[in-house]
Design an enzyme around this catalytic site. Sequence first.
Site, PDB file in Angstrom:
ATOM      1  N   GLY A  87       2.662 -16.490  33.107  1.00 18.04           N
ATOM      2  CA  GLY A  87       2.544 -17.138  34.402  1.00 18.04           C
ATOM      3  C   GLY A  87       3.722 -16.904  35.326  1.00 18.04           C
ATOM      4  O   GLY A  87       3.858 -17.583  36.348  1.00 18.04           O
TER       5      GLY A  87
ATOM      6  N   TRP B 261       2.893 -15.934  39.166  1.00 14.51           N
ATOM      7  CA  TRP B 261       2.296 -17.064  39.875  1.00 14.51           C
ATOM      8  C   TRP B 261       3.335 -18.143  40.142  1.00 14.51           C
ATOM      9  O   TRP B 261       3.423 -18.691  41.250  1.00 14.51           O
ATOM     10  CB  TRP B 261       1.133 -17.621  39.055  1.00 14.51           C
ATOM     11  CG  TRP B 261       0.306 -18.651  39.756  1.00 14.51           C
ATOM     12  CD1 TRP B 261       0.000 -18.700  41.092  1.00 14.51           C
ATOM     13  CD2 TRP B 261      -0.325 -19.785  39.159  1.00 14.51           C
ATOM     14  NE1 TRP B 261      -0.803 -19.798  41.356  1.00 14.51           N
ATOM     15  CE2 TRP B 261      -1.014 -20.471  40.196  1.00 14.51           C
ATOM     16  CE3 TRP B 261      -0.395 -20.266  37.853  1.00 14.51           C
ATOM     17  CZ2 TRP B 261      -1.744 -21.632  39.946  1.00 14.51           C
ATOM     18  CZ3 TRP B 261      -1.132 -21.413  37.610  1.00 14.51           C
ATOM     19  CH2 TRP B 261      -1.801 -22.080  38.650  1.00 14.51           C
TER      20      TRP B 261
ATOM     21  N   HIS C 268      13.510 -14.010  31.650  1.00 17.10           N
ATOM     22  CA  HIS C 268      12.771 -14.196  30.398  1.00 17.10           C
ATOM     23  C   HIS C 268      13.726 -14.537  29.259  1.00 17.10           C
ATOM     24  O   HIS C 268      13.299 -14.646  28.106  1.00 17.10           O
ATOM     25  CB  HIS C 268      12.021 -12.913  30.026  1.00 17.10           C
ATOM     26  CG  HIS C 268      10.847 -12.592  30.906  1.00 17.10           C
ATOM     27  ND1 HIS C 268       9.932 -13.537  31.310  1.00 17.10           N
ATOM     28  CD2 HIS C 268      10.431 -11.411  31.452  1.00 17.10           C
ATOM     29  CE1 HIS C 268       9.004 -12.960  32.067  1.00 17.10           C
ATOM     30  NE2 HIS C 268       9.289 -11.685  32.169  1.00 17.10           N
TER      31      HIS C 268
ATOM     32  N   ARG D 167       2.796 -20.744  28.023  1.00 20.57           N
ATOM     33  CA  ARG D 167       1.386 -20.398  27.963  1.00 20.57           C
ATOM     34  C   ARG D 167       0.915 -20.313  26.515  1.00 20.57           C
ATOM     35  O   ARG D 167       1.698 -20.014  25.604  1.00 20.57           O
ATOM     36  CB  ARG D 167       1.153 -19.044  28.659  1.00 20.57           C
ATOM     37  CG  ARG D 167      -0.305 -18.717  28.926  1.00 20.57           C
ATOM     38  CD  ARG D 167      -0.440 -17.399  29.669  1.00 20.57           C
ATOM     39  NE  ARG D 167      -1.806 -17.171  30.132  1.00 20.57           N
ATOM     40  CZ  ARG D 167      -2.225 -16.057  30.715  1.00 20.57           C
ATOM     41  NH1 ARG D 167      -1.380 -15.055  30.933  1.00 20.57           N
ATOM     42  NH2 ARG D 167      -3.491 -15.931  31.101  1.00 20.57           N
TER      43      ARG D 167
ATOM     44  N   LYS E  44      -6.862 -11.498  35.284  1.00 18.06           N
ATOM     45  CA  LYS E  44      -7.689 -12.684  35.522  1.00 18.06           C
ATOM     46  C   LYS E  44      -6.871 -13.972  35.513  1.00 18.06           C
ATOM     47  O   LYS E  44      -7.119 -14.873  36.299  1.00 18.06           O
ATOM     48  CB  LYS E  44      -8.799 -12.772  34.469  1.00 18.06           C
ATOM     49  CG  LYS E  44      -9.777 -11.602  34.504  1.00 18.06           C
ATOM     50  CD  LYS E  44     -10.820 -11.759  33.406  1.00 18.06           C
ATOM     51  CE  LYS E  44     -11.803 -10.607  33.409  1.00 18.06           C
ATOM     52  NZ  LYS E  44     -12.802 -10.748  32.325  1.00 18.06           N
TER      53      LYS E  44
END
Length: 324
Positions: free
Chosen positions: A78, A81, A134, A156, A289
């Site tokens: 994520g 986003w 990260h 996630r 997606k």
Amino acid sequence: MTNSKTTLSKLLAESNFSQECKELLSYLPKDRSFFAEYLYQYQGFWYPPNLLEGVLNSQKHFQARDSDIILVSSPKSGTTWLKALVYASLHRQEHKTPLESHPLLDNNPHSLVPFIEAFNFHTQDTSPRIFSTHMPLASLPESIRESSCKVVYCCRNPKDAFVSLWHFMEKLTLKEMVGCTMEEMVSAFCRGSSVYGPFWDHALEYWEESRENPKNVLFVMYEEMREKPEDWVMRIAEFLGCPFTEREIEDGVLEDIVKLCSLENLSNLEVNQKGKLVNGMETKAFFRKGENGGWRDTLTPLLAEEIDKTTEQKLIGSGFRFFC
């Protein structure tokens, strides 16, 4: 194919490193990898050589400010986003009609919110500065850990994160380069040998820190944010000290930001279909997606079970649970 090879050479090249990095690589534990020929274990986590160089550089040179905002996630959890949502929320006074004129319409989120380990953290001079990384908690630059800056961690479900990474590598032709099968990649992922892995250790460190230090670390579940984006954008904005007012909500500012930053909208922008980042990576590789439970279209029941068993073992006694 030429463009892909150019990108891969930048991602995986093992030359022109600092002497410090070369010396580390000579004795650090290493493992065959699906991302590069080898990953190297540093401070308990695994990196390809070029990213290890970036971590070392940031640990040495990054100077945090108390007003900084650091967005953290494991790869493909994520990140893109989250960057868009936080950037748009923080700069909403400057861009009051985000659907008509906004930097995100012409810039990929990764260009607006740079990675600390990407060597370009000196380019921001605004306040608050927004960075991403990260890096695991223990490897963050000391200046971040000693500052009062705000950290937002996006977590996630490991199966969806894995599948997103699989398709990301496919877009970059990485799997073909290293000759990796999905079974081999799942096996490596589960033993922790993945970029910035082990995935579970990464999440647990930040989750525990968010419980011990809730004023400075906010732990966000990607799946929950997908289900109720407006609620979570408000919560993140409040955590960062810029809460949405009732007037803003009534005027549709929050709704506009969520629409602008939706993966559906961002992925259809020209900059994210035909653009490239400064390292040569095509921006379209960062969009797919983003659905909750999308792993079912890619993982076999046996491979999904392998990840689930690892997850169960990793979380024993922690009290933490991933969103299913």
